[in-house]
Each structure stands twice: as structure tokens, then as C-alpha cells.
Design a protein around this motif. Structure first.
Motif, mmCIF file in Angstrom:
data_model
loop_
_atom_site.group_PDB
_atom_site.id
_atom_site.type_symbol
_atom_site.label_atom_id
_atom_site.label_comp_id
_atom_site.label_asym_id
_atom_site.label_seq_id
_atom_site.Cartn_x
_atom_site.Cartn_y
_atom_site.Cartn_z
ATOM 1 N N TYR A 75 20.536 84.235 83.114
ATOM 2 C CA TYR A 75 20.368 84.273 84.568
ATOM 3 C C TYR A 75 21.427 85.166 85.229
ATOM 4 O O TYR A 75 21.790 84.990 86.391
ATOM 5 C CB TYR A 75 20.331 82.873 85.183
ATOM 6 N N ASN A 120 13.957 76.667 86.375
ATOM 7 C CA ASN A 120 14.539 77.496 87.433
ATOM 8 C C ASN A 120 14.855 78.904 86.928
ATOM 9 O O ASN A 120 14.587 79.898 87.609
ATOM 10 C CB ASN A 120 15.811 76.815 87.966
ATOM 11 N N VAL A 121 15.390 78.991 85.719
ATOM 12 C CA VAL A 121 15.726 80.300 85.138
ATOM 13 C C VAL A 121 14.461 81.115 84.868
ATOM 14 O O VAL A 121 14.412 82.318 85.147
ATOM 15 C CB VAL A 121 16.563 80.105 83.849
ATOM 16 N N GLY A 124 13.317 82.904 87.736
ATOM 17 C CA GLY A 124 14.256 83.894 88.261
ATOM 18 C C GLY A 124 15.441 83.320 89.015
ATOM 19 O O GLY A 124 16.194 84.065 89.646
ATOM 20 N N SER A 126 19.119 80.901 89.371
ATOM 21 C CA SER A 126 20.397 80.885 88.646
ATOM 22 C C SER A 126 21.022 79.492 88.720
ATOM 23 O O SER A 126 20.548 78.615 89.447
ATOM 24 C CB SER A 126 21.359 81.921 89.218
ATOM 25 N N GLY A 185 14.628 79.422 91.913
ATOM 26 C CA GLY A 185 13.652 80.366 91.381
ATOM 27 C C GLY A 185 12.504 80.603 92.359
ATOM 28 O O GLY A 185 12.201 79.751 93.198
#
Ligand SMILES: [Mn+2]
Length: 238
Positions: A75, A120-121, A124, A126, A185
Motif C-alpha cells: 500500500y 482495504n488494500v 487501493g 492504506s 479504499g
């Protein structure tokens, strides 16, 4: 008889008696099995990477749970090993490949703790490398002395799957994490927040079932009727 639905669970890996072993908490296997679903454990090993396409050929959803930290390289955070718990690049590679595949094919994805971070990663977002380090006033999100009994409240947003399951605007949840969502994300909607503002649940409204929770409903199964509904909804979506 129609064949059973299959749910991938990437295992966790550690040294035991000088040998690397793969394991998974039995409760997930138990809950899925009782729900008529076949858990398919995906072991962490170099050989698995070569066979991943076979695992991804025939499955109906993925459940992601506990584990060490996700490598910050995934990330784009600057690498800082002092803030990281154990992490396993092979687990990261296997799990992110499976999760991306499930999202791309609109198969149900359920993630707890590290599993929510992985969702979430994949979209996209972090992570905070260490939530207690960046916010000294944060709620205590991990307490090794009261590991299974510590609770903190979360505020649940209405019009979310979480509210639909728990039917309450606030519940007390267990907490076993030193990391948390930093940037959300794309397309993910927060469902719950701790009093310090940390996101404790997300879902994606554009997919059949993409749900991540920071807490572990299965480790407080008797405390709220909603805990069982999290798994039931996932299984129903398969
Ligand atoms: Mn927490």
C-alpha cells in the motif's frame, strides 16, 4: 445432490518444533462446516503460488482472518520495520491474489481484522503502521493482559449491513489489532467507528458481498445475536 459451496481460507504459518507449520483457527472451519460449506484451506508455501490458478478455478467465496501485518509495500507506505508485527510475504502474495480474484469475479469476500485490512488494500486504501503510535489518545485496541475480555464501543452507521445484523447504533466489540485503516479504499463505505474515529467495519455497495470487520464476531459469539448473522449472510451470498 448439488455439490457444496467452497470457501477459500489462506492459512497462517509459524515455526513449531523447528518446523514451519500451517494453521487456521478451527472456529471458521466449524462455522462454515455447520453452514453446509466446504472450507478449502490454501497453505502458505512456495508450491502453492505455482498452483494458485487451480485453487481459483473452483470456489465460491473467500474468508480472510487473523495474521501478522500486511507488507507496507503493498500500500505504498515507507517501510518501517520497527512498527511492524510479524509479516509473511508469501502469505501476502497468496492472499492478495485470491482476494483480487474474488473481487474481480464478484464472489463474496468476508474479512476480519487483517482480512479487513486486506480488503482495504485491494481497493487501493492504506493502513496505519501502528495506531497507538500515531494517536497517543487512541482507544486501546490491543491489550495482551486482557486479550479476550477487553472491549471498546463502536458506533454503527444506519443503512449498512452491520446495522441490519446488530440492530443497534452502538455495541461493545473485542479488539486485537495495532494497525488500522488510514486512507479508505475506493468505493468502500465505513460501517462503524471506534470513539477515536478509527474505522471498525467497511462494506462495498457495488458488489454482491464485500464486508470487512475490525473485530471478531466469532470470538464473542454469545454476546450478540448479530454475530451469527454476519456469517449467515456471507454463506447465503455464496
Ligand atoms: Mn478496535
Amino acid at each position: 445432490m448439488p455439490s457444496k459451496k467452497k470457501v477459500l481460507i489462506v492459512t497462517r504459518r509459524e515455526l513449531r518444533k523447528n518446523k514451519l507449520i500451517n494453521w487456521v483457527s478451527e472456529i471458521y472451519v466449524q462455522i462454515l462446516g455447520q453452514g453446509g460449506v466446504l472450507p478449502v484451506l490454501v497453505p502458505i508455501a512456495q508450491g502453492t503460488i505455482a498452483n494458485l490458478s487451480d485453487y481459483l478455478e473452483d470456489y465460491d467465496g473467500i474468508l480472510m482472518s487473523e495474521g501478522g501485518d500486511i507488507s507496507p509495500a503493498l500500500y505504498n507506505e515507507p517501510y518501517s520495520v520497527s512498527k511492524l508485527d510479524e509479516y509473511d510475504p508469501i502469505k501476502d502474495e497468496i492472499e492478495i491474489t485470491c482476494c483480487r480474484h474474488a473481487v474481480e469475479h464478484n464472489k463474496p469476500v468476508l474479512g476480519f481484522c487483517r482480512g479487513m485490512h486486506m480488503i482495504n488494500v485491494v481497493f487501493g486504501g492504506s493502513l496505519h503502521l501502528d495506531i497507538h503510535e500515531i494517536n497517543k489518545k487512541s482507544v486501546l485496541h490491543i491489550d495482551y493482559d486482557n486479550y479476550d475480555t477487553v472491549r471498546h464501543p463502536i458506533a454503527i452507521a444506519e443503512d449498512t449491513p452491520l446495522f441490519h445484523w446488530y440492530k443497534e447504533k452502538e455495541i461493545q466489540v473485542n479488539t486485537y489489532h495495532h494497525q488500522g485503516i488510514k486512507n479508505l479504499g475506493e468505493g468502500l463505505i465505513p460501517m462503524a467507528k471506534a470513539p477515536d474515529g478509527l474505522i471498525e467495519g467497511v462494506f462495498h455497495p457495488d458488489y454482491k458481498f464485500v464486508v470487512g470487520l475490525q473485530f471478531h464476531p466469532e470470538r464473542m459469539y454469545q454476546e450478540y445475536a448479530g454475530n451469527k448473522l454476519v456469517f449467515k449472510s456471507f454463506i447465503d451470498a455464496l
